[in-house]
Motif scaffolding. Structure first.
Motif, PDB file in Angstrom:
ATOM      1  N   CYS A 388      37.754 -19.107 -17.356  1.00 43.21           N
ATOM      2  CA  CYS A 388      38.780 -19.695 -17.710  1.00 43.21           C
ATOM      3  C   CYS A 388      39.531 -18.211 -18.398  1.00 43.21           C
ATOM      4  O   CYS A 388      40.141 -17.302 -18.021  1.00 43.21           O
ATOM      5  CB  CYS A 388      39.227 -20.560 -18.985  1.00 43.21           C
ATOM      6  SG  CYS A 388      39.494 -22.103 -18.030  1.00 43.21           S
ATOM      7  N   LEU A 421      40.534 -25.563 -14.882  1.00 44.12           N
ATOM      8  CA  LEU A 421      40.061 -24.003 -14.268  1.00 44.12           C
ATOM      9  C   LEU A 421      41.803 -23.504 -14.099  1.00 44.12           C
ATOM     10  O   LEU A 421      41.498 -22.279 -14.383  1.00 44.12           O
ATOM     11  CB  LEU A 421      39.497 -24.090 -13.344  1.00 44.12           C
ATOM     12  CG  LEU A 421      37.273 -24.655 -14.105  1.00 44.12           C
ATOM     13  CD1 LEU A 421      36.633 -24.262 -13.298  1.00 44.12           C
ATOM     14  CD2 LEU A 421      36.576 -23.899 -15.327  1.00 44.12           C
ATOM     15  N   HIS A 424      44.386 -22.294 -15.748  1.00 41.12           N
ATOM     16  CA  HIS A 424      43.920 -20.879 -16.087  1.00 41.12           C
ATOM     17  C   HIS A 424      44.014 -19.627 -15.481  1.00 41.12           C
ATOM     18  O   HIS A 424      43.686 -18.584 -16.333  1.00 41.12           O
ATOM     19  CB  HIS A 424      43.126 -20.968 -17.600  1.00 41.12           C
ATOM     20  CG  HIS A 424      42.942 -21.692 -18.496  1.00 41.12           C
ATOM     21  ND1 HIS A 424      44.008 -20.964 -19.398  1.00 41.12           N
ATOM     22  CD2 HIS A 424      42.891 -22.715 -18.776  1.00 41.12           C
ATOM     23  CE1 HIS A 424      43.932 -22.595 -20.303  1.00 41.12           C
ATOM     24  NE2 HIS A 424      43.310 -23.266 -19.783  1.00 41.12           N
TER      25      HIS A 424
END
Length: 519
Positions: A388, A421, A424
């Motif tokens: 991220c 995930l 971001h």
């Protein structure tokens, strides 16, 4: 041919029966322990108090351990809520790294084998000067696993497992001294029969042949008679950690490596096992995507050492090698390529997660892009944070997962990681034609990995694995181009899991995520 097919089905059926029988026996043992302790708790307050004190000490020990929070938390919750069951399961499958005796055996073998590897400081200094970020990762691997980086090695990349198999068959037929083969799964079927035919011919020519496989990985493919069959034709065969009923503290650790070494000069590794589905002879999950590499030159030495470690350490009942020097050779070879290559091994016998740290290091060092292909996505908080953060820095982070799962339960857990995930900036792709089993990463056109290490807890923490770090070579570009082609065959599910109903995990998924590290 029909008879072979029926025989193959019988072997598979027998293997499945043995697996089911062993699982039932283990479950009965767990139930028996839980019932006995629970019954004692009903009649003895002292036993109940002892159980709670022991659970508390175990939780404190887990909290103080070096394990990541993703590995600690599920066990802490399970032990606190269900003390008897939690402690029983932790003792059965939570203890990582086997017994003290097993650790000692690996340490003794490594003490002899690893110092036989060259340090190759000149190559390490060159890559540090030429590509500092790749050199930094190579230095980490050498310092923490003792596997050096090499040059003077030619690398061939296979974007399909079938291409790798054909190359292996050709090279195996030319073996003069020895052949080492170590695989997680071997299926006594068409693909293996091609290999066996060549191995038999080489045995008759005086070549020493060794085959090593993981019992759990092969349990649905072959029977226990496979070892006897190999020995009858002159092939030395050993089995990693036979799956048997009983309390086995080493049960949680499997040999997931895939290695072929020919005369110490040529080596193969990658994601594929020696079973029909890996080469698309059969299609249980649509089209199968797997990859591998061929090494010729100095770097093969590391693959040889990795094989000899497992062959000699697995059991104290077998007759082991006394002279390693006849296998760890340094043949005269002049490579055409000038790139850097670093085969390495990862083991649950130590406290260093080399496989995970290499991936995280590549993510942290990436400046333009960092792409992954993995069959499973069950990662720690540390790796999630690295992915991220890289995306937040503007790095193009992509992960390719299967479009058709081989295990639906695990696939559901894999998808449960998507939302955390993609929100971001990480992009997720699912390969529509079928199941992608390849384990690869590539970053910034300068470094890549190919090997056996999945993005999941089992590979990163519990299994014996091997990988190959490559830098400043054509193979890096070939892996990038292969992933570029694969992405065109994928469905981009990034937006689907960023917003809308798919972004919110159901209660069942939350529960599965909590205990993902136990799977």
């Amino acid at each position: 041919m029909k008879q072979d097919t029926l025989e193959g089905k019988a072997k598979t059926k027998n293997g499945v029966k043995r697996l089911c029988f062993s699982i039932v026996c283990i479950l009965l043992e767990v139930i028996f322990i839980i019932v006995m302790v629970t019954r004692l708790n009903e009649y003895a307050e002292v036993v109940n108090l002892f159980t709670r004190i022991f659970s508390g000490i175990l939780v404190l020990g887990l909290y103080a351990s070096d394990k990541t929070s993703s590995m600690k938390m599920p066990w802490v919750i399970l032990i606190l809520i269900f003390p008897v069951m939690g402690v029983g399961l932790y003792l059965l499958i939570g203890l990582n790294g086997g017994t003290h005796k097993m650790r000692e055996r690996y340490a003794e073998i490594d003490k002899i084998l690893l110092p036989m590897l060259p340090d190759n400081q000149e190559s390490l200094n060159r890559i540090k000067e030429k590509i500092p970020k790749a050199g930094n990762i190579a230095d980490y691997i050498y310092r923490n696993s003792q596997y050096p980086i090499y040059q003077n090695t030619d690398i061939v990349y296979y974007d399909e497992a079938a291409k790798g198999l054909e190359a292996q068959l050709e090279d195996l037929s030319k073996a003069q001294k020895f052949i080492f083969m170590e695989y997680h799964a071997i299926e006594d079927a068409e693909a293996w029969h091609k290999i066996q035919s060549v191995l038999e011919e080489r045995v008759k020519a005086g070549v020493e042949v060794r085959v090593f496989y993981d019992d759990m990985g092969s349990i649905g493919f072959i029977t226990t008679d496979f070892v006897k069959k190999m020995e009858r034709i002159g092939i030395h065969c050993r089995v990693f950690n036979p799956f048997m009923p009983g309390l086995n503290l080493f049960l949680n650790n499997r040999d997931h490596r895939k290695i072929t070494v020919i005369d110490g000069k040529i080596g193969f590794t990658g994601g594929y096992n020696l079973a029909n589905e890996y080469f698309n002879y059969t299609h249980p999950y649509g089209q199968w995507k797997d990859t591998g590499i061929r090494l010729e030159g100095d770097a093969v030495c590391s693959l040889t050492v990795t094989f000899l470690e497992m062959w000699n350490a697995i059991s104290d009942k077998d007759t082991n090698d006394l002279d390693f020097k006849k296998y760890i050779c340094h043949p005269e070879y002049k490579a055409c390529q000038t790139g850097f290559v670093q085969p390495y091994a990862d083991s649950p016998m130590d406290n260093e997660q080399v496989g995970e740290e290499v991936y995280i290091s590549m993510i942290n060092k990436a400046e333009k892009y960092c792409w992954f292909m993995t069959p499973y996505l069950i990662i720690t908080d540390e790796m999630t944070h690295a992915l991220c953060l890289a995306a937040k820095r503007g790095v193009d982070v992509r992960i390719i997962t299967p479009g058709i799962p081989d295990k639906k339960f695990i696939y559901s857990i894999t998808r449960s990681f998507y939302h955390g995930l993609v929100k971001h900036g990480v992009r997720i792709y699912e390969w529509v034609p079928g199941f992608c089993h390849a384990k690869m990463s590539v970053a910034d056109d300068c470094m890549a990995t190919c090997g056996t290490i999945n993005l999941d807890y089992r590979s990163l923490y519990h299994h014996f694995e091997n990988g190959c770090f490559m830098a400043d070579c054509q193979t890096v570009i070939e892996i990038r181009d292969d992933l570029t082609r694969i992405i065109k065959e994928c469905r981009d599910v990034t937006d689907q899991y960023r917003t809308g109903r798919s972004a919110y995990l159901r209660l069942g998924q939350l529960f599965m995520r909590l205990f993902a590290g136990l799977l």
